[in-house]
Write a protein that holds these residues in place. Structure first.
Motif, PDB file in Angstrom:
ATOM      1  N   SER A 103       0.845  -1.198   0.000  1.00  0.00           N
ATOM      2  CA  SER A 103       0.000   0.000   0.000  1.00  0.00           C
ATOM      3  C   SER A 103       0.880   1.247   0.000  1.00  0.00           C
ATOM      4  CB  SER A 103      -0.872  -0.013   1.259  1.00  0.00           C
ATOM      5  OG  SER A 103      -1.012   1.294   1.775  1.00  0.00           O
ATOM      6  N   ASP A 167      -7.718  -0.671  -2.344  1.00  0.00           N
ATOM      7  CA  ASP A 167      -8.894  -1.379  -1.834  1.00  0.00           C
ATOM      8  C   ASP A 167      -9.857  -1.754  -2.966  1.00  0.00           C
ATOM      9  OD1 ASP A 167     -10.502  -2.414   0.215  1.00  0.00           O
ATOM     10  OD2 ASP A 167     -11.675  -0.580   0.328  1.00  0.00           O
ATOM     11  N   GLY A 168     -10.324  -2.994  -2.935  1.00  0.00           N
ATOM     12  CA  GLY A 168     -11.344  -3.439  -3.885  1.00  0.00           C
ATOM     13  C   GLY A 168     -10.798  -3.945  -5.211  1.00  0.00           C
ATOM     14  N   VAL A 180      -8.180  -7.274  -3.120  1.00  0.00           N
ATOM     15  CA  VAL A 180      -7.546  -6.512  -2.034  1.00  0.00           C
ATOM     16  C   VAL A 180      -8.642  -5.934  -1.140  1.00  0.00           C
ATOM     17  CG1 VAL A 180      -6.126  -4.482  -1.486  1.00  0.00           C
ATOM     18  CG2 VAL A 180      -5.568  -5.911  -3.486  1.00  0.00           C
ATOM     19  N   ILE A 181      -8.528  -6.201   0.154  1.00  0.00           N
ATOM     20  CA  ILE A 181      -9.423  -5.562   1.133  1.00  0.00           C
ATOM     21  C   ILE A 181      -8.520  -4.773   2.070  1.00  0.00           C
ATOM     22  CG2 ILE A 181     -11.172  -5.902   2.922  1.00  0.00           C
ATOM     23  CD1 ILE A 181     -11.795  -8.643   1.736  1.00  0.00           C
ATOM     24  N   VAL A 182      -8.724  -3.470   2.128  1.00  0.00           N
ATOM     25  CA  VAL A 182      -7.874  -2.656   3.000  1.00  0.00           C
ATOM     26  C   VAL A 182      -8.470  -2.634   4.406  1.00  0.00           C
ATOM     27  CG1 VAL A 182      -7.318  -0.243   3.482  1.00  0.00           C
ATOM     28  CG2 VAL A 182      -6.670  -1.258   1.302  1.00  0.00           C
ATOM     29  N   ARG A 184      -8.254  -0.854   8.217  1.00  0.00           N
ATOM     30  CA  ARG A 184      -7.745   0.358   8.878  1.00  0.00           C
ATOM     31  C   ARG A 184      -7.901   0.229  10.388  1.00  0.00           C
ATOM     32  NH1 ARG A 184      -9.967   3.019   3.957  1.00  0.00           N
ATOM     33  NH2 ARG A 184      -8.076   3.186   2.698  1.00  0.00           N
ATOM     34  N   ASP A 189      -3.377   1.555   6.416  1.00  0.00           N
ATOM     35  CA  ASP A 189      -3.946   1.115   5.141  1.00  0.00           C
ATOM     36  C   ASP A 189      -3.469  -0.317   4.856  1.00  0.00           C
ATOM     37  OD1 ASP A 189      -5.495   2.367   2.862  1.00  0.00           O
ATOM     38  OD2 ASP A 189      -3.741   1.757   1.703  1.00  0.00           O
ATOM     39  N   ILE A 191      -3.022  -4.151   3.928  1.00  0.00           N
ATOM     40  CA  ILE A 191      -3.522  -4.985   2.820  1.00  0.00           C
ATOM     41  C   ILE A 191      -3.943  -6.362   3.342  1.00  0.00           C
ATOM     42  CG2 ILE A 191      -2.891  -6.129   0.642  1.00  0.00           C
ATOM     43  CD1 ILE A 191      -2.820  -3.141   0.279  1.00  0.00           C
ATOM     44  N   THR A 233     -13.837  -1.557   9.588  1.00  0.00           N
ATOM     45  CA  THR A 233     -13.276  -2.655   8.796  1.00  0.00           C
ATOM     46  C   THR A 233     -13.878  -3.995   9.218  1.00  0.00           C
ATOM     47  OG1 THR A 233     -11.215  -1.436   8.530  1.00  0.00           O
ATOM     48  CG2 THR A 233     -11.132  -3.784   8.069  1.00  0.00           C
ATOM     49  N   LYS A 236     -17.049  -4.435   7.490  1.00  0.00           N
ATOM     50  CA  LYS A 236     -16.829  -4.779   6.076  1.00  0.00           C
ATOM     51  C   LYS A 236     -16.568  -6.289   5.921  1.00  0.00           C
ATOM     52  CE  LYS A 236     -13.159  -2.814   4.041  1.00  0.00           C
ATOM     53  NZ  LYS A 236     -12.254  -1.875   3.369  1.00  0.00           N
TER      54      LYS A 236
END
Ligand SMILES: [Zn+2]
Length: 338
Positions: A103, A167-168, A180-182, A184, A189, A191, A233, A236
């Motif tokens: 990242s 991300d995404g 990729v899902i970031v 936080r 940030d 990975i 997160t 998510k």
């Protein structure tokens, strides 16, 4: 929660956990005594995820492992800037033929922290400790520690050498597709990688099976409400399937992501309530240590403890449940009746 593997790999040895993913456990010279790294794909195409810390024993383990395999991996991906994850990115980066992936924010953070002169680094921490009520003796200890980040990290490769992930986005690693899902809150940030085909999540430090990831306000990082970022997160990740195999950076691979996410959310809600209760009379972050930590803390744990306590206080402040009071150069927080 279910732990599908009854054993863990010996330090520096690899162990296959699912198709195309080998688990390597590297020792760490901290209270948290190991970090998991992952090796994707077949020799010639391999992608290594995370490196361990910069010390001789970790370098020797990598030498032995890649001698046995017959070659170094092609690419290296690092999940975040912490020393246990990218301490050897610069060193391994010199040996691989392919790409460095990570990242942009994490790599910039690593480069910036690594470049800070010891005196300035110590000064920032001393100020941070004293303004949050830590005793002078603890502030004095910091004076001789220098830039502790630099001490554990080989000089990170310059920004232009990296391919940055966002991300995404989908990324092909060793011939397989990952999303990729970031994450936080634990770091700015971080990975994570999700393999849709067979529900494998390389979770970095976002979800760990037996310990709660450190979520800290840190003096040189810009996220002022990392607990909110962290909880966001977790929400998510609730969208991932129940049978997801989670590959965490510490502890054992596991299934049972949803119950673990629920546990982590509840854990922080309870701590927020405890802190709010304790702040009926004004408290500095240091005053709250006994509320949150029963054990004696070493130097590294003290910095994590302060960061973590502040993360909860900042979250409560954003919610309007505590107010900040600056008194005699010390920051204190007082709960607001709700
Ligand atoms: Zn870690």
């Amino acid at each position: 929660m279910d732990y599908p593997f009854k054993r863990e790999p010996e330090p520096g040895k690899k162990f296959t956990v699912c198709e195309g993913v080998d688990w390597i456990r590297m020792p760490l010279p901290f209270a948290l005594d190991h970090v998991n790294c992952w090796l994707l794909g077949e020799p010639g195409l391999q992608v290594l995820i995370d490196t361990g810390v910069n010390d001789q024993s970790t370098q020797e383990h990598w030498h032995t492992l890649f001698n046995d395999i017959g070659q170094w991996p092609k690419d290296l991906l690092v999940t975040h800037f912490h020393p246990d994850h990218m301490g050897l990115a610069g060193w391994i980066g010199e040996k691989i033929s392919g790409e460095l992936l990570g990242s942009a924010i994490e790599i910039n953070t690593a480069r910036t922290l690594h470049g800070i002169e010891s005196e300035a680094y110590e000064h920032t921490y001393q100020q941070w400790y004293s303004s949050n009520g830590l005793p002078q003796s603890t502030c004095d200890t910091v004076r001789s520690n220098g830039n502790t980040y630099k001490g554990k990290v080989f000089p990170p490769p310059v920004q232009s050498k990296w391919r940055f992930l966002a991300d995404g986005k989908c990324v092909e690693l060793a011939g397989r597709n990952y999303r990729v899902i970031v994450g936080r809150g634990h770091s700015p940030d971080m990975i994570m990688l999700y393999r849709e085909d067979d529900h494998v999540l390389i979770a970095a430090d976002q979800v760990l099976p037996r310990i709660t990831p450190n979520v800290s306000v840190m003096p040189r990082l810009s996220d002022n409400n990392p607990l909110q970022s962290f909880l966001h997160t977790l929400t998510k990740l609730e969208a991932l399937p129940d049978d997801t195999l989670v590959l965490p950076s510490h502890g054992q691979p596991f299934k049972g992501l949803k119950p673990r996410l629920a546990f982590l959310k509840t854990h922080h809600e309870l701590r927020l309530d405890e802190i709010w209760q304790a702040c009926k009379s004004p408290c500095s972050a240091h005053d709250l240590f006994p509320v949150l930590f029963s054990r004696k803390l070493d130097a590294q744990q003290t910095s994590f403890a302060l960061g973590e306590t502040l993360a909860h206080l900042h979250y409560l402040e954003q919610q309007g449940r505590v107010q900040r009071l600056e008194q005699a150069s010390i920051t204190r927080f007082k709960s607001i009746a709700t």
